[in-house]
Structure formats: structure tokens, C-alpha cells
Design an enzyme around this catalytic site. Structure first.
Site, PDB file in Angstrom:
ATOM      1  N   ALA A  58       0.826  -1.354  -0.029  1.00 14.52           N
ATOM      2  CA  ALA A  58       0.140  -0.025   0.189  1.00 14.52           C
ATOM      3  C   ALA A  58       0.798   1.293   0.031  1.00 14.52           C
ATOM      4  O   ALA A  58       1.916   1.245   0.289  1.00 14.52           O
ATOM      5  CB  ALA A  58      -0.967   0.098   1.302  1.00 14.52           C
ATOM      6  N   ASP A 100      -8.263   2.144   9.219  1.00 18.20           N
ATOM      7  CA  ASP A 100      -9.435   2.999  10.235  1.00 18.20           C
ATOM      8  C   ASP A 100      -9.615   4.406   9.597  1.00 18.20           C
ATOM      9  O   ASP A 100     -10.563   5.116   9.976  1.00 18.20           O
ATOM     10  CB  ASP A 100      -8.906   3.059  11.620  1.00 18.20           C
ATOM     11  CG  ASP A 100      -7.485   3.767  11.655  1.00 18.20           C
ATOM     12  OD1 ASP A 100      -6.543   3.797  10.729  1.00 18.20           O
ATOM     13  OD2 ASP A 100      -7.365   4.857  12.649  1.00 18.20           O
ATOM     14  N   TYR A 123      -5.618   9.564   1.518  1.00 18.80           N
ATOM     15  CA  TYR A 123      -5.287   8.218   1.541  1.00 18.80           C
ATOM     16  C   TYR A 123      -6.490   7.360   1.863  1.00 18.80           C
ATOM     17  O   TYR A 123      -6.800   6.322   1.338  1.00 18.80           O
ATOM     18  CB  TYR A 123      -4.311   8.217   2.906  1.00 18.80           C
ATOM     19  CG  TYR A 123      -4.237   6.868   3.509  1.00 18.80           C
ATOM     20  CD1 TYR A 123      -3.509   5.918   2.508  1.00 18.80           C
ATOM     21  CD2 TYR A 123      -4.574   6.536   4.881  1.00 18.80           C
ATOM     22  CE1 TYR A 123      -3.517   4.834   3.056  1.00 18.80           C
ATOM     23  CE2 TYR A 123      -4.572   5.446   5.240  1.00 18.80           C
ATOM     24  CZ  TYR A 123      -3.714   4.217   4.416  1.00 18.80           C
ATOM     25  OH  TYR A 123      -3.472   3.093   5.313  1.00 18.80           O
TER      26      TYR A 123
END
Length: 284
Positions: A58, A100, A123
Site C-alpha cells: 500500500a 481506520d 489516503y
């Protein structure tokens, strides 16, 4: 089972490779396949024919994503779509590690796996787009959302605090963001257990408990024997970071417990992390 870990050189990926001894684990890095390139992903999966693909690769620079959202979306959204499409083609199940930061932080109690997402950063938006692509393309998937990762195999918040404590008698740390620190070694074990039980759906995986970054820093220094260092709380606004941060991003453990998996408290995980740092000579 044959498990392909894409992103095996990162902090979580490194711990996955070390912790997963019961199956045939195949580590892959960006040198093996750039997930932004669907042809490279296709060649990798076609050659290895895994039963599961675990996607930990990522672009995680939150402020960098604000400066360069195209990069974040190329990796986190398009890259995930490329892996999902190829895994589906070759009949490999897929576990995707998410964040989260999909939530806006306005909640007052832990987020459940089925709560609606509302990311406030580039993001978070890129990871949400990756989740959406995966769910639309693949039939047998598991999304693991986690938060505030720390581990001995990479640079992370605790290591930065310990380094800063060596140079400054007083530190300032944000006190108005609350989340759940997660030790990558514990997360790796949970991912292994979820894969080995063929888990499906969205699962929230963090260490137990919650704290602010300020409280996290104080506990790190206390356990490391550096509690003579003064830590002063500041606000997010005072920190002056480019990207917004969710004020409250605690993830509920309900979905993880439904799979029969539990996590130790984050303070116990900090203790294990510091012990690992001592073993590898990073802390004395």
C-alpha cells in the site's frame, strides 16, 4: 495451502513471513510485480497459482497522499483492483489490509465493520476505492481493517518517540486523536488465523483498548525506562500536519471475535514490541 503475500518487505509483510510457518508462504515485493501494472500482477499470480493472496502492499503516507493523490489512488485503488481481478481469474481467495482512515472520526463509540465509511483524506479515499473495487470484482474476499501499526521491522511511531527521547528532554505529542495501536506481529497472527479458517467479509483487527497518541507516547517511554522525559500534550491543529486526521477511529472487535480470534491489550503489545527491539539491538 499456498499463500502469496504481496508487500512482503513492509513492516506487516515481514512479520507475516516470520509468523506464518504452517503453510507454503510465498513472499513477493514490488520487484516481483508492481501492483499498478495489471500485466505484472497477472504474470505473478499465473506462475505461482496460490490458494490465497494476502495484499499488504500500500501507499500509506497520509500527508504524501494529499500532495500526490494520483500516487495513492494508483497503488491503493487501481493496484487493489488489479490484484482482485487477477486473483478472481485464477480462483485465489483474497485478503486485503485496509485502514481506520475510512471513517471520518465523528463517532463516540468504536466503529463496527458494517458502519458506513466517510474518509476525510486522500489516503482514506484511496483505500475506500480499493475496498469497493475488491467487493465488486472478487467473490471470495476478506477485508482486514486495522489502525496505528507499530512493529520492530519498520519505522513507526514508538521508534520515532524513542529516537526523539534520546535528543530532547521534552516532547510534544497530539492528544486529541484517539485510536487503537496495533502490533504488526499480533496482526500477522490474526491474519494467518483468518486465512486458515477461510474467513469472509470485513473484519476489524486491532489490539484491545484505545488511547491518544499522547497516551501512547507516555506508555512507550514508561515501559522503556525513559519516563524522565517530559511529554506535553498538543492539539492536532498545533501539530500542523497537512492531512486531516480522524479524531476518533477506534475499531470495534466484534467482527474479529465472531471469528473466534482475540487480541491482547495494546499495552501488553508495547511490552512485546520493546522486548523485540532489545533482542535485535535497537533498544538498550
Amino acid at each position: 495451502m499456498r499463500i502469496l503475500v504481496i508487500g512482503s518487505r513492509g513492516m506487516l509483510g515481514t512479520d507475516l513471513v516470520q509468523e506464518w510457518k504452517t503453510d507454503e508462504l510465498i513472499p513477493a515485493t514490488s520487484q516481483d510485480a508492481d501492483i499498478r501494472d495489471p500485466e505484472q500482477v497477472h504474470r505473478l499470480v499465473s506462475r505461482l497459482q496460490p490458494d490465497w493472496v494476502v495484499l499488504t502492499a500500500a501507499y500509506t503516507d497520509v500527508d504524501g497522499s494529499e500532495r500526490n493523490p494520483e500516487q495513492a489512488f494508483a497503488v491503493n485503488a487501481q493496484g487493489t483492483e488489479n490484484v482482485a481481478r487477477t486473483a478472481q481469474e485464477f480462483g485465489a481467495r483474497l485478503l486485503f489490509v485496509s485502514t481506520d482512515y475510512l471513517f471520518d472520526g465523528t463517532a463516540t463509540r468504536p466503529y463496527e465493520a458494517d458502519n458506513p465509511v466517510a474518509p476525510i483524506t486522500a489516503y482514506g479515499q484511496s483505500k475506500a476505492a480499493g475496498e469497493k473495487a475488491l467487493r465488486e470484482i472478487h467473490k471470495e474476499w476478506c477485508i482486514v481493517r486495522t489502525s496505528w501499526l507499530f512493529g520492530a521491522s519498520g519505522v513507526c511511531f514508538p521508534e520515532k518517540i524513542l529516537r526523539a527521547a534520546e535528543m530532547h528532554p521534552e516532547l510534544t505529542v497530539v492528544a486529541d486523536q484517539v485510536g487503537s495501536p496495533t502490533f504488526t506481529r499480533d496482526l500477522a497472527q490474526a491474519i494467518r488465523d483468518l486465512v486458515r479458517t477461510n474467513s469472509r467479509g470485513i473484519v476489524h483487527v486491532t489490539n484491545e483498548g484505545a488511547c491518544s497518541w499522547f497516551e501512547f507516547a507516555v506508555e512507550i517511554l514508561r515501559q522503556a525506562g525513559r519516563d524522565a522525559i517530559r511529554v506535553a500534550p498538543i492539539t492536532t491543529q498545533q501539530a500542523g500536519r497537512l492531512a486531516k486526521r480522524p479524531a476518533y477511529s477506534v475499531l470495534s472487535p466484534t467482527s474479529l471475535q465472531a471469528h473466534g480470534v482475540t487480541m491482547r491489550h495494546w499495552k501488553a503489545a508495547v511490552s512485546a514490541y520493546l522486548q523485540e527491539l532489545r533482542q535485535v539491538g535497537k533498544l538498550f
